[in-house]
Motif scaffolding. Structure first.
Motif, PDB file in Angstrom:
ATOM      1  N   ARG A 169      -4.105  -8.931  17.961  1.00 44.39           N
ATOM      2  CA  ARG A 169      -5.181  -8.273  18.254  1.00 44.39           C
ATOM      3  C   ARG A 169      -5.064  -7.063  19.628  1.00 44.39           C
ATOM      4  O   ARG A 169      -5.476  -6.041  19.639  1.00 44.39           O
TER       5      ARG A 169
ATOM      6  N   PHE B 178      -2.239 -17.018  13.710  1.00 47.75           N
ATOM      7  CA  PHE B 178      -2.209 -18.485  13.971  1.00 47.75           C
ATOM      8  C   PHE B 178      -1.261 -19.259  13.244  1.00 47.75           C
ATOM      9  O   PHE B 178      -1.211 -18.878  11.821  1.00 47.75           O
TER      10      PHE B 178
ATOM     11  N   ARG C 275      -5.055  -2.906  12.123  1.00 53.58           N
ATOM     12  CA  ARG C 275      -6.459  -3.408  12.610  1.00 53.58           C
ATOM     13  C   ARG C 275      -7.362  -3.799  11.482  1.00 53.58           C
ATOM     14  O   ARG C 275      -7.868  -4.819  11.335  1.00 53.58           O
TER      15      ARG C 275
ATOM     16  N   LEU D 130     -18.152 -15.511  21.496  1.00 50.15           N
ATOM     17  CA  LEU D 130     -17.084 -14.879  21.900  1.00 50.15           C
ATOM     18  C   LEU D 130     -17.021 -13.298  21.874  1.00 50.15           C
ATOM     19  O   LEU D 130     -16.443 -12.715  22.566  1.00 50.15           O
TER      20      LEU D 130
ATOM     21  N   ASP E 189     -15.655  -8.841  10.891  1.00 51.11           N
ATOM     22  CA  ASP E 189     -14.439  -9.098  10.055  1.00 51.11           C
ATOM     23  C   ASP E 189     -13.711 -10.059  10.422  1.00 51.11           C
ATOM     24  O   ASP E 189     -12.991 -10.791   9.312  1.00 51.11           O
ATOM     25  N   VAL E 190     -13.806 -10.614  11.525  1.00 46.74           N
ATOM     26  CA  VAL E 190     -12.923 -11.935  11.980  1.00 46.74           C
ATOM     27  C   VAL E 190     -13.788 -13.300  11.373  1.00 46.74           C
ATOM     28  O   VAL E 190     -12.907 -14.057  10.816  1.00 46.74           O
TER      29      VAL E 190
ATOM     30  N   TRP F 206     -16.294 -11.321  19.058  1.00 48.35           N
ATOM     31  CA  TRP F 206     -15.518 -10.912  17.881  1.00 48.35           C
ATOM     32  C   TRP F 206     -16.396 -10.097  17.049  1.00 48.35           C
ATOM     33  O   TRP F 206     -17.737 -10.191  16.883  1.00 48.35           O
TER      34      TRP F 206
ATOM     35  N   GLU G 190     -13.233  -4.208  23.324  1.00 47.48           N
ATOM     36  CA  GLU G 190     -13.964  -4.878  22.169  1.00 47.48           C
ATOM     37  C   GLU G 190     -13.071  -5.948  21.988  1.00 47.48           C
ATOM     38  O   GLU G 190     -13.538  -7.011  21.727  1.00 47.48           O
TER      39      GLU G 190
ATOM     40  N   PRO H  77      -7.694  -8.856  11.085  1.00 41.67           N
ATOM     41  CA  PRO H  77      -8.944  -8.804  11.937  1.00 41.67           C
ATOM     42  C   PRO H  77      -8.455  -9.992  12.865  1.00 41.67           C
ATOM     43  O   PRO H  77      -8.887  -9.861  14.146  1.00 41.67           O
ATOM     44  N   GLN H  78      -7.806 -10.959  12.578  1.00 38.30           N
ATOM     45  CA  GLN H  78      -7.655 -12.062  13.351  1.00 38.30           C
ATOM     46  C   GLN H  78      -6.185 -12.247  14.024  1.00 38.30           C
ATOM     47  O   GLN H  78      -5.186 -11.707  13.317  1.00 38.30           O
ATOM     48  N   ASP H  79      -6.102 -12.743  15.059  1.00 38.93           N
ATOM     49  CA  ASP H  79      -4.745 -13.018  15.572  1.00 38.93           C
ATOM     50  C   ASP H  79      -3.981 -13.820  14.580  1.00 38.93           C
ATOM     51  O   ASP H  79      -4.472 -14.595  13.788  1.00 38.93           O
TER      52      ASP H  79
ATOM     53  N   PRO I 262     -13.627 -11.112  23.770  1.00 37.66           N
ATOM     54  CA  PRO I 262     -13.312 -12.320  23.082  1.00 37.66           C
ATOM     55  C   PRO I 262     -12.323 -13.197  24.027  1.00 37.66           C
ATOM     56  O   PRO I 262     -12.283 -14.451  23.918  1.00 37.66           O
ATOM     57  N   TYR I 263     -11.394 -12.642  24.287  1.00 39.86           N
ATOM     58  CA  TYR I 263     -10.247 -13.427  25.192  1.00 39.86           C
ATOM     59  C   TYR I 263     -10.849 -13.875  26.434  1.00 39.86           C
ATOM     60  O   TYR I 263     -10.392 -15.003  26.684  1.00 39.86           O
TER      61      TYR I 263
ATOM     62  N   LYS J 265      -6.391  -4.663   8.151  1.00 35.10           N
ATOM     63  CA  LYS J 265      -6.136  -5.796   7.313  1.00 35.10           C
ATOM     64  C   LYS J 265      -5.944  -6.954   8.059  1.00 35.10           C
ATOM     65  O   LYS J 265      -5.619  -8.126   7.458  1.00 35.10           O
TER      66      LYS J 265
END
Lengths: 279, 491
Positions: B233, B365, B357, A181, A186-187, A183, B186, B361-363, B190-191, B359
């Motif tokens: 993100r 959920f 950004r 993907l 850090d993900v 990413w 960046e 890093p992930q979307d 991923p999307y 703190k």
């Protein structure tokens, strides 16, 4: 005199104290620093329910009453992982958890990890849930240090399955998220920054009464759990994926034990030491 | 001492008044040279089984011709899955679920003062324009970007794009006059790899003129997907500092909570001094700031949670504005409530997240839980008794009052970090209503930029606790065990 001291020491040398201590440490930490204040009555219910169910079955089946420490470990596991709407549901969870040990078993082992069974049962009833996001960010390194120290000091039994699970899950997540993907790292680290995964790996799948007897079998078992939980979370968006994966993979344990033969596990003071029962 | 339960509720409108720039999960791609920043945004999130309905508020402040937004969505949306919503619904939900200040009167009952500033909803008709959904019409080979659908809905021109490669999409957007932040690439990749479609929105100037509004309406999208998330993100692409997002979530069964970030209840039910009434907006802003730093800058804060089903009687204590009614549910996308007498269950969760950004890093959920526990952010003031207090009970009362106020002032320092030398006078004086000016908060304007070391300490203490207590315990257990094994070897 010397004899009585020795007996007392033997009592305290039970390896299950180590688990009880570490789990309580996490619980006290959560209580003080993560603000789990409102849940004291729920915790007490879990412990009471698990211990009384244990005594009930021990009494009915005329068993020696040695397993209360295991029940306390199951109860602490419920406190740390399961969230419920009211104490009565926690009472039910405790009852189901310990009952599963006595009712769903082969001759020498349990089919399901008791805590895992209790949590899945409550989730199916629609009254329980787990909050994978309940942990802060600070404690992961800290708990790894503690757990690492525990492994080194005690040579903890069955750390192999915990490490297999964590390493293979980390590999899958990295390949998928970084390699495919795109990413950033850090993900992936953030995904592992969850006390729930750590508790699951070190206290649930390492349970000697449900994991396969032989090391090679356990490694296969650990990989199966990580594959399944990776798939469930990545493609089906189950956030309780490891618990569901363990529940399903547990059904294969008798089969694995059949092909990877070894003596079943018994709790005793040497049981931390893998060599004593596994040749 | 008997308290007479009278309350007035003060709304927290314009909490973050200083932010005049708009934000959302999508990033802004400005066609003007002016760089746009994301600061605060609001979103309504409805989850029913695998269906998500997301409504994005739009308080864009610039020239509407510069407005553009890109939102990642899991599927190509049909025209009937996109709606223009009513801006008033955000105001009503915000007013209803906002943190509240409550007041109680000692002894003498007074008339309740309702400071109900909730804005009447602007009635407006949704205009739906004819759409031309010519698939692939404008697809260009070398971008590897496919226009899956194209609609004009309300005042917006909407396109759904799918892309093969992030640089293709990036070039497409640039060549079509969208200004893209440098860091967008960046996150685009991923999307695209997860088969995400891009919902691209611009304002149709003609339709906007026709509509006669000088603002933009919220866009509502609905789709079926196992993923229950907000793509924050992408929104960080042009964010230089922390962004605030307020989420109004609705479910059938119970609270909505993030699964990959920690939920923290914002401090509630605290007694605060009377003069806080005047500065309640500032008070809550500072309280939120402190909580944000104290919890490690990576938590999601719970501000309100309640069963708001039409059949459920009490929906807040006290209510600061009328609870959502059937039309609000319909506007928000809660479509399982069929009327005011519907027996259907609706659970409302309000979350407030400030993200960066670093703190986050992930979307974000989410999961819907069966948790039906009610919660609201509430702060309490107590008015002293009026009249002659010279009797012996009166003297006791005054002594009580003084110690109570001492606690209130200490609470104010803990919650919001406010200190002021005049607070000593407040503790010892009674009729405060007329002299409140001197209690103006001594606010530290740097708070949003620099966390005070005392605030961020909690997390560190926790870490040390785990390590030190853990290691000491292990050593004790180990020593006991070793001596026991030795004993055993001897016998």
């Amino acid at each position: 005199m010397a004899n009585s001291i020795s007996k007392q020491l033997q009592f305290w040398a039970d390896p299950r104290w180590l688990q009880i201590f570490l789990l309580s440490n996490f619980l006290i930490y959560g209580w003080i620093f993560l603000g789990w204040y409102g849940e004291l009555s729920i915790y007490l219910t879990a412990i009471t329910s698990c211990l009384s169910t244990q005594y009930f079955f021990a009494y009915r089946l005329k068993l020696p009453n040695g397993s209360w420490k295991s029940s306390l470990i199951s109860a602490l596991g419920l406190c740390l992982l399961l969230k419920v709407n009211g104490w009565e549901w926690m009472a039910l969870a405790g009852f189901l958890t310990i009952s599963s040990k006595f009712l769903l078993r082969t001759t020498s082992k349990h089919i399901f990890n008791p805590t895992n069974f209790g949590i899945i049962a409550l989730m199916l009833l629609g009254q329980g849930w787990i909050s994978p996001g309940q942990w802060g960010s600070g404690e992961i390194i800290a708990s790894l240090i503690t757990l690492g120290a525990a492994i080194v000091l005690f040579g903890v039994n069955r750390w192999d399955v915990a490490l297999t699970f964590l390493i293979s899950l980390f590999l899958f997540e990295s390949i998928r998220n970084i390699g495919w993907l795109g990413w950033s790292w850090d993900v992936v680290f953030h995904k592992f920054n969850s006390g729930t995964i750590l508790l699951f790996a070190f206290f649930m799948i390492t349970d000697p009464r449900t994991s396969p007897n032989k090391r090679s079998g356990r490694i296969l078992w650990g990989i199966m759990i990580s594959v399944l939980s990776f798939g469930l979370s990545q493609f089906f968006y189950f956030y309780q994926a490891p618990l569901i994966a363990l529940f399903l993979v547990s059904l294969s344990t008798p089969l694995i034990d059949k092909y990877f033969k070894s003596n079943p596990f018994q709790w005793n003071i040497h049981s931390l030491n893998t060599n004593t029962y596994e040749k | 001492m008997k308290n007479n339960i009278k309350f007035s509720a003060i709304l927290l409108i314009a909490l973050f008044l200083s932010t005049d720039i708009y934000a959302f999960c999508g990033f802004y791609v400005s066609k003007a040279p002016a760089t746009l920043f994301n600061h605060k945004s609001e979103v309504i999130l409805v989850r029913d089984g695998n269906r998500s309905i997301i409504t994005m508020s739009n308080d864009f402040q610039g020239d509407v011709k510069d407005f553009a937004m890109v939102i990642p969505v899991p599927t190509v949306l049909r025209e009937d899955q996109i709606k223009i919503s009513n801006r008033g619904v955000f105001d009503r939900l915000d007013a209803y679920s906002a943190p509240r200040l409550v007041e109680y009167y000692d002894e003498n009952p007074c008339q309740p003062i309702f400071a109900n500033e909730y804005a009447p909803s602007s009635t407006m008709q949704m205009k739906r324009m004819k759409s031309e959904s010519d698939k692939d019409a404008e697809a260009k080979e070398d971008y590897q970007v496919t226009i899956e659908a194209k609609y004009t809905i309300g005042e917006y021109d909407i396109m759904l794009l799918s892309a093969e490669q992030s640089d293709g999409l990036e070039r497409w957007l640039t060549d079509n006059d969208y200004k893209i932040p440098a860091s967008a690439r960046e996150v685009l990749e991923p999307y695209i790899k997860s088969n995400t479609k891009f919902f691209v929105v611009k304002v149709n100037l003609e339709k906007h003129k026709e509509s006669g509004f000088n603002y933009l309406n919220p866009i509502q999208i609905s789709f079926e997907s196992g993923k229950f998330m907000l793509p924050i993100r992408l929104g960080m692409a042009n964010a230089v500092e922390a962004q605030d997002l307020i989420i109004y979530a609705f479910s059938k069964s119970g609270r909505v909570e993030p699964v990959n970030y920690r939920t923290v209840k914002i401090p509630s039910d605290r007694n605060v001094p009377l003069f806080v009434e005047r500065y309640f907006g500032e008070f809550y802003t500072d309280l939120f700031n402190r909580a944000y730093y104290r919890e490690g800058m990576n938590a999601v804060f719970l501000e309100y949670a309640w069963n708001v089903s039409p059949m459920n009687g009490i929906k807040c204590d006290p209510c600061v504005s009328p609870p959502p009614v059937f039309s609000d549910f319909a506007e928000a996308g809660v479509d399982w409530v069929s009327g005011m007498n519907s027996s259907s269950e609706v659970f409302f969760t309000r979350m407030h997240v400030r993200y960066t950004r670093e703190k986050f890093p992930q979307d974000l959920f989410f999961q819907v839980t069966p948790n039906r526990e009610s919660y609201q952010a509430r702060y309490i003031m107590h008015h002293p008794a009026q009249g002659d207090l010279s009797c012996s009970e009166g003297r006791n009362y005054r002594a009580d009052l003084e110690s109570r106020r001492r606690v209130e002032v200490a609470e104010l320092a803990t919650l919001a970090g406010w200190t002021n030398l005049n607070y000593g006078d407040y503790i010892t004086e009674f009729s405060v209503r007329n002299t409140r000016d001197k209690y103006a908060p001594n606010r530290n304007e740097l708070i949003p930029l620099l966390p005070s070391p005392a605030d961020s300490g909690n997390q560190n203490i926790g870490k040390y606790f785990l390590i030190i207590f853990g290691l000491i315990g292990l050593l004790v257990l180990w020593t006991v065990r070793r001596s026991s094994l030795k004993e055993n070897a001897l016998t």
